[in-house]
Scaffold this motif. Structure first.
Motif, PDB file in Angstrom:
ATOM      1  N   HIS A 208      16.517 -14.048 -37.383  1.00  0.00           N
ATOM      2  CA  HIS A 208      17.186 -13.212 -38.376  1.00  0.00           C
ATOM      3  C   HIS A 208      18.434 -12.621 -37.724  1.00  0.00           C
ATOM      4  N   PRO A 209      19.520 -12.415 -38.491  1.00  0.00           N
ATOM      5  CA  PRO A 209      20.749 -11.881 -37.891  1.00  0.00           C
ATOM      6  C   PRO A 209      20.582 -10.543 -37.185  1.00  0.00           C
ATOM      7  N   GLU A 210      19.556  -9.754 -37.529  1.00  0.00           N
ATOM      8  CA  GLU A 210      19.371  -8.476 -36.846  1.00  0.00           C
ATOM      9  C   GLU A 210      18.599  -8.631 -35.533  1.00  0.00           C
ATOM     10  N   GLU A 211      18.221  -9.861 -35.212  1.00  0.00           N
ATOM     11  CA  GLU A 211      17.475 -10.136 -33.981  1.00  0.00           C
ATOM     12  C   GLU A 211      18.369 -10.858 -32.967  1.00  0.00           C
ATOM     13  N   PRO A 212      17.943 -10.890 -31.693  1.00  0.00           N
ATOM     14  CA  PRO A 212      18.729 -11.617 -30.684  1.00  0.00           C
ATOM     15  C   PRO A 212      18.813 -13.121 -30.937  1.00  0.00           C
ATOM     16  N   VAL A 213      17.853 -13.680 -31.685  1.00  0.00           N
ATOM     17  CA  VAL A 213      17.827 -15.114 -31.941  1.00  0.00           C
ATOM     18  C   VAL A 213      17.959 -15.364 -33.446  1.00  0.00           C
ATOM     19  N   HIS A 214      18.954 -16.174 -33.803  1.00  0.00           N
ATOM     20  CA  HIS A 214      19.192 -16.511 -35.209  1.00  0.00           C
ATOM     21  C   HIS A 214      20.055 -17.768 -35.259  1.00  0.00           C
ATOM     22  N   THR A 215      20.222 -18.301 -36.440  1.00  0.00           N
ATOM     23  CA  THR A 215      20.902 -19.594 -36.561  1.00  0.00           C
ATOM     24  C   THR A 215      22.404 -19.504 -36.309  1.00  0.00           C
ATOM     25  N   GLY A 216      22.954 -18.306 -36.193  1.00  0.00           N
ATOM     26  CA  GLY A 216      24.378 -18.151 -35.911  1.00  0.00           C
ATOM     27  C   GLY A 216      24.739 -18.206 -34.439  1.00  0.00           C
ATOM     28  N   LEU A 217      23.760 -18.383 -33.566  1.00  0.00           N
ATOM     29  CA  LEU A 217      24.052 -18.435 -32.132  1.00  0.00           C
ATOM     30  C   LEU A 217      24.888 -19.664 -31.778  1.00  0.00           C
ATOM     31  N   THR A 218      25.766 -19.492 -30.798  1.00  0.00           N
ATOM     32  CA  THR A 218      26.546 -20.616 -30.285  1.00  0.00           C
ATOM     33  C   THR A 218      25.670 -21.500 -29.393  1.00  0.00           C
ATOM     34  N   ALA A 219      26.190 -22.660 -29.059  1.00  0.00           N
ATOM     35  CA  ALA A 219      25.460 -23.562 -28.166  1.00  0.00           C
ATOM     36  C   ALA A 219      25.179 -22.889 -26.827  1.00  0.00           C
ATOM     37  N   GLU A 220      26.160 -22.160 -26.312  1.00  0.00           N
ATOM     38  CA  GLU A 220      25.971 -21.473 -25.031  1.00  0.00           C
ATOM     39  C   GLU A 220      24.895 -20.388 -25.138  1.00  0.00           C
ATOM     40  N   GLN A 221      24.895 -19.643 -26.228  1.00  0.00           N
ATOM     41  CA  GLN A 221      23.889 -18.599 -26.416  1.00  0.00           C
ATOM     42  C   GLN A 221      22.496 -19.207 -26.547  1.00  0.00           C
ATOM     43  N   ARG A 222      22.406 -20.330 -27.206  1.00  0.00           N
ATOM     44  CA  ARG A 222      21.107 -21.008 -27.339  1.00  0.00           C
ATOM     45  C   ARG A 222      20.594 -21.471 -25.975  1.00  0.00           C
ATOM     46  N   ALA A 223      21.481 -21.996 -25.178  1.00  0.00           N
ATOM     47  CA  ALA A 223      21.092 -22.411 -23.826  1.00  0.00           C
ATOM     48  C   ALA A 223      20.621 -21.218 -23.011  1.00  0.00           C
TER      49      ALA A 223
ATOM     50  N   VAL B 227      16.750 -24.875 -43.785  1.00  0.00           N
ATOM     51  CA  VAL B 227      15.704 -25.469 -42.946  1.00  0.00           C
ATOM     52  C   VAL B 227      16.313 -26.288 -41.815  1.00  0.00           C
ATOM     53  N   ARG B 228      17.349 -27.049 -42.130  1.00  0.00           N
ATOM     54  CA  ARG B 228      17.996 -27.848 -41.070  1.00  0.00           C
ATOM     55  C   ARG B 228      18.571 -26.956 -39.975  1.00  0.00           C
ATOM     56  N   ALA B 229      19.154 -25.831 -40.375  1.00  0.00           N
ATOM     57  CA  ALA B 229      19.705 -24.907 -39.372  1.00  0.00           C
ATOM     58  C   ALA B 229      18.609 -24.353 -38.480  1.00  0.00           C
ATOM     59  N   LEU B 230      17.453 -24.057 -39.059  1.00  0.00           N
ATOM     60  CA  LEU B 230      16.320 -23.567 -38.269  1.00  0.00           C
ATOM     61  C   LEU B 230      15.800 -24.648 -37.327  1.00  0.00           C
ATOM     62  N   LEU B 231      15.766 -25.884 -37.796  1.00  0.00           N
ATOM     63  CA  LEU B 231      15.304 -26.991 -36.953  1.00  0.00           C
ATOM     64  C   LEU B 231      16.263 -27.230 -35.792  1.00  0.00           C
ATOM     65  N   ASP B 232      17.554 -27.128 -36.054  1.00  0.00           N
ATOM     66  CA  ASP B 232      18.526 -27.265 -34.967  1.00  0.00           C
ATOM     67  C   ASP B 232      18.341 -26.158 -33.928  1.00  0.00           C
ATOM     68  N   LEU B 233      18.141 -24.927 -34.411  1.00  0.00           N
ATOM     69  CA  LEU B 233      17.931 -23.805 -33.500  1.00  0.00           C
ATOM     70  C   LEU B 233      16.686 -24.028 -32.648  1.00  0.00           C
ATOM     71  N   ALA B 234      15.598 -24.434 -33.282  1.00  0.00           N
ATOM     72  CA  ALA B 234      14.351 -24.662 -32.550  1.00  0.00           C
ATOM     73  C   ALA B 234      14.525 -25.729 -31.479  1.00  0.00           C
ATOM     74  N   ARG B 235      15.187 -26.829 -31.838  1.00  0.00           N
ATOM     75  CA  ARG B 235      15.428 -27.889 -30.843  1.00  0.00           C
ATOM     76  C   ARG B 235      16.244 -27.356 -29.676  1.00  0.00           C
ATOM     77  N   ASP B 236      17.271 -26.589 -29.985  1.00  0.00           N
ATOM     78  CA  ASP B 236      18.192 -26.140 -28.939  1.00  0.00           C
ATOM     79  C   ASP B 236      17.557 -25.151 -27.968  1.00  0.00           C
ATOM     80  N   ILE B 237      16.594 -24.365 -28.431  1.00  0.00           N
ATOM     81  CA  ILE B 237      15.974 -23.379 -27.540  1.00  0.00           C
ATOM     82  C   ILE B 237      14.616 -23.843 -27.017  1.00  0.00           C
ATOM     83  N   GLY B 238      14.167 -25.025 -27.468  1.00  0.00           N
ATOM     84  CA  GLY B 238      12.925 -25.587 -26.947  1.00  0.00           C
ATOM     85  C   GLY B 238      11.664 -25.126 -27.639  1.00  0.00           C
ATOM     86  N   ALA B 239      11.770 -24.792 -28.935  1.00  0.00           N
ATOM     87  CA  ALA B 239      10.594 -24.365 -29.695  1.00  0.00           C
ATOM     88  C   ALA B 239      10.008 -25.550 -30.454  1.00  0.00           C
ATOM     89  N   PRO B 240       8.687 -25.744 -30.413  1.00  0.00           N
ATOM     90  CA  PRO B 240       8.092 -26.898 -31.087  1.00  0.00           C
ATOM     91  C   PRO B 240       7.917 -26.732 -32.593  1.00  0.00           C
TER      92      PRO B 240
END
Length: 266
Positions: free
Chosen positions: A35-50, A85-98
């Motif tokens: 969620h945007p009010e949390e540290p992790v959300h779909t608006g994070l950059t690639a560097e932030q996800r890493a 949903v696609r944005a959430l799936l991309d986020l999960a892949r990028d941070i290593g969530a199953p």
């Protein structure tokens, strides 16, 4: 079974403090509220996800899943829901969530059959994207589909290995379903289980595990009896109940309570 907690219980907490809580209190993983009010959300950059992935890897704590708010049965066009949903799936892949958590979210203006068909159609479409990302979509027992039987009306139509179920024990209990029946319905599709405790059907503010009325003993018993060895994730809804006790002080007793239930059911 492995133990996790959701960041819904520590709203806005910086990730280094989240991982410190997990390691200090013996939790193997964390479910991240997206969620945007949390540290992790779909608006994070690639560097932030890493950086998120590196933070958890360095701490030795698993990211159990990304808890999104997409509503798969919601009335309206498919594309906005699928985009979410696609944005959430991309986020999960990028941070290593199953896993990615989604809600049913059917509307009162729909029939049950319409809601089921809408959710199944969207999940079936999203499943191929999920396959490419190596992430599994979990439909939570919640709102319009709060029991295992409700969720199975949708999952049975989808029939895809990348689409499963998330068992929220409060909602199946509120729906009048017994844990043994929930497990029987969801077991072929079960991703993980969210545990919690509340005072009554009228008062759903979060309590320490074991301090309320939810059938946690029965839930753990049926999981153990059937040899299920997945995740139990404590979803303490502090974000929605400002007066609830802070979660950090409850984490150690909560882990101990779950450990006792697991030991007793072994």
């Amino acid at each position: 079974m492995k133990l996790a907690f959701s960041t819904l219980g520590v709203p806005g907490l910086p990730l280094p403090e989240v991982t410190a809580l997990a390691t200090a209190h013996g939790y193997h993983g964390v479910e991240l509220r997206a969620h945007p009010e949390e540290p992790v959300h779909t608006g994070l950059t690639a560097e932030q996800r890493a950086d998120v992935a590196a933070e958890f890897k360095a701490a030795g704590v698993d990211i159990l899943g990304v808890a999104g708010y997409a509503r798969l049965a919601a009335p309206g066009d498919d594309e906005p829901v699928l985009t979410e949903v696609r944005a959430l799936l991309d986020l999960a892949r990028d941070i290593g969530a199953p896993f990615v958590r989604v809600f049913p979210g059917g509307g009162d203006e729909q029939s049950a059959e319409e809601a089921d068909a809408t959710a199944a159609r969207r999940l079936g479409t999203a499943a191929e994207y999920a396959t490419d990302r190596g992430v599994r979509i979990l439909l939570e027992t919640h709102d319009s589909h709060r029991t295992g039987a409700d969720a199975m009306r949708v999952l049975g139509l989808v029939g895809h290995r990348q689409v499963g179920a998330l068992w929220d024990v409060m909602h199946t209990w509120l729906g009048g379903e017994q844990p043994v029946d929930t497990f029987a319905a969801l077991s072929p599709h079960l991703g993980y289980v969210q545990v919690k405790d509340i005072a009554s059907t009228q008062d759903t503010s979060p309590l320490a595990l074991g301090a309320g009325v939810l059938p946690l003993t029965d839930v753990v018993e049926v999981l153990s009896r059937n040899g299920w060895d997945g995740w139990l994730c404590w979803e303490y809804e502090k974000r929605w109940y400002a007066d609830a006790a802070p979660l950090p002080g409850l984490l150690a007793p909560g882990r101990e309570h779950l450990a006792r239930l697991l030991n007793d059911s072994a």
